[in-house]
Write an enzyme that holds these catalytic residues in place. Sequence first.
Site: not given
Length: 957
Positions: A646, A648-650, A761
């Site tokens: 995503g 933000y990263g993996k 969230d």
Amino acid sequence: MECGSCLHGVGLGCLVCLLILALGTLFTSADTLPNEASALVGVASNWQNIPNTWAGEDPCSSHWDGVKCSNSHIISITLSNLGISGILSEEIEGLPELVHLELSYNADLNGPIPHSIGNLVKLQNLILVGCGFSGSIPAELGRLSSLLVLSLNSNHLHGPIPGALGNLSSVHWLDITDNMISGPIPVSDGTNLGLDMLTNCQHFFSHFGKNNLSGPIPPSLFHSEMKLLHVILDNNHLSGSIPTTIGLMRTLEDVRLDGNELSGNVPPNLNNLTRLVDLRLSNNQLTGPLPNLTGIDGLTYLDMSNNSFDESEVPSWFSTSQSLTTIILEYLSISGQIPTSLFVSQLQTVRLRNNRFNGTLDLSGQISSRLSLVDLQHNNIQKINTGNYLQELILVDNPYCEEGESGSKYCTIPQQSSDTMYSTSTPNCRNSLCPLDQDMDSHCSCSCPYRGTIYFLLQYFSDINNSSHYFSLGTSLYHGCLEYQVPVSSVSALNPYMNNDHYLQIDLKFFPDRKVYFDESEVFLISSLFNNRNFTVPPEFGPYYFGGQQYIFQGTVPGSKSKKGPPVIGATVGVIVLLSAIICLLILHKKRKAKEAASRFQFSGLWNLSTSSSSIPQLTGPRIFSLEEIRKCTKNFSEENCIGSGAYGKVYRGVLADGQVVAVKRAQQGSSQGNQEFKTEIEMLSRVHHKNLVSLVGLCIDHNEKIVVYEYVPNGTLRESLSGKSGIRMDWKRRLRVAHGAASGLAYLHELANPPIIHRDIKSNNILLDHRLNAKVSDFGLSRTLFDDAKHHITTQVKGTVGYLDPEYYMTQQLTEKSDVYSFGVLLLELVTARKPIEEGQYVVRQVKDAIDKQKNLLNLDELLDPTIATVSALRGLENFIDLAMKCVEDESRDRPSMSEVVKEIENIMQVADVNSTAESGSTSPPFAGKSGGGLAGTGEDFEYSSDPFSPRTESK
């Protein structure tokens, strides 16, 4: 390169150059027989991270750590917790006198178990616990007629159990727990061998749990000549009825068949098992009458919950069971008044939720002094007489609480206690700090403990918060170490926890005595004492298995253990000189590396872990990983291990050194996003523990990384299942269970966490599904704590995911726990429609509101309903479910229910729909394909719904 130039540097090429010179001349004088020395060198040539002492001239005369010899023969190899990587080669057959082979807790020791081990006919102990072995169990192991112990638990083995293991006539311990073994249980048929031939084995089923065994339990498996103490086949996919032949096993002390798909009646001759102490049949599909347990006078632990037994009155044996400490009969159909005599025995815990018990609950008699919990939620109790009983009594959702007693302390669910540490002596160390890699023992000394987790498949008590159990466990292990001359100062037992498999797991720390570090041989010995069952645990604990963590020995930096290759047998004096030169260079090289490592854990913008700042979170449970450890467990962040990505990263799947499978979330390097989210998630998850919240394992802030390590949740996200991407069929009952689990996790955050936590969230990409489709709430990066001075809300910038956002929060910037309730309402609608909250410009909340027509019994919803779960008229409880969802998404927060009210209403709906709150076993069909099969999430296809922990959020001022 000129070799003479090597003296000017310490590069890898120089070391190789010197090694080539060192190998120039060899001689063969040795105490070990040459063919065996050569075989061991061949085995070690496939390994990295072999012991430091494996550099001498000869395995026997040079006293290599972990190797024992007799008459020039190698008879034992014990190498645990070294981080050995590579394969176990077929050359192992070159050690024909080998009696003991133990390579446990080397997670990167992988590949198949070599078939040639079957040629080691003198082998008595084969212990390969917590490694990475894959492939099937070799049938050749059946040749090992001298074998006493075969422990293969916690690997990645698959395929069937070879019937040839029935040839192991001497074996008394056979352990394949926690693998992926499938197929039926083999029995002999006149032509083929089977496990029914293991007449001397006392424990051969005690460790068959957590696999994929299927088919019926063969009746011929049990016969009167067997000496079994334990039959434990929990958490598999076994079907059919329980064979009546189990009643022939008069030696049995424990039976665990829970978590399968067993059906039919429980054999009436079960009460022939008069030595039975522990009986667990929960989470099956058993029918017929509730078993009559009269005559099993020593029964201590009983759990038959979540089955389909006939409706019955309170059984007569309730009044005669004098040894029970734990009775769990939940989600059944037992009615009548509970006899006072039930509480007279040794009871500690009585859990009778979701039945039909009625009348008066009388606790005024001579009840057990150890009774600490009576849970009668969701029954029909009208009155109570508590007498002198002062411990926990839960009567939520009984007429007693609904008819004028709602303010009673018995009408609320008490807050769970926090984790506690128990040691062989009580520490009282004030104002003391230890270095990052060390802990404080009970004598207030800092040292580097050997850590691991012990898993008890059975335990004959239920008051797991009673410190006396763990004090006695720590004391027993301490004296066990002294008996075998392991220098320990104390042993600590901490964080007792009943995990999802209903195993009691306890973290252990062994502290070295009068020094900072253990030696390699001492760590080997502690591991071996566990694996060979030399440790005697207190009688209240049953059979166990142990998972050790890789130990960081003196002079090494976490994760930086040298990658030593195979030893060289026999060297000339000139070779020794050259090797000495190499060692000098390595020392210089290591000093330079140590200097670099000294500043590794200084991460700007988060916490300075070398200070005592009040801003540092109290990380009592999570581990601090080095980047090297993370690289190793994820195969250097390989794409094949990537299970999600995503903004933000993996996310990567990883396997730690102790064999634990984890999900590793790695932020993109240089990203300005996520510093606060990273810090928040670590702080939140380090202090909350609930079966419906994803667990934090540890973190890594090495070399400016932001990496979070979580428990691995194998069945991905709820979004993936609803979309059909995962291959899991989510029927109506499973969706209700998921809703109940997610709601329970949120209710814990809102009402039992101290201080309360608002998730902020909630969405289907943040609800993960474990191997039994139990829901786990994940991704706490946006969470906020509701401190006492915050009263009822926090004024903060708006964060969340489009489609799930509470409109009141969006407009006022005032965040409350009811903002989570709104998001959860959207999630409920997503569960019944399988649609994203915003799809093709349509908002699901508005669509459902427009479609609802009470006079037509919600029939207008047929077009919105997910077609895979049938029509509106076919779903029992759907109307109440939709009503609940619409209450959750009311425009004003004051009109929305609390999460505890949501949990209660979902439980009512589940009763209407005839659903147990525990997921059925064998519920994943078919298995995942490709990479998106678990962890923290899979992968998404668009902006708003990219999979999970990393999906983008809106932020506004």
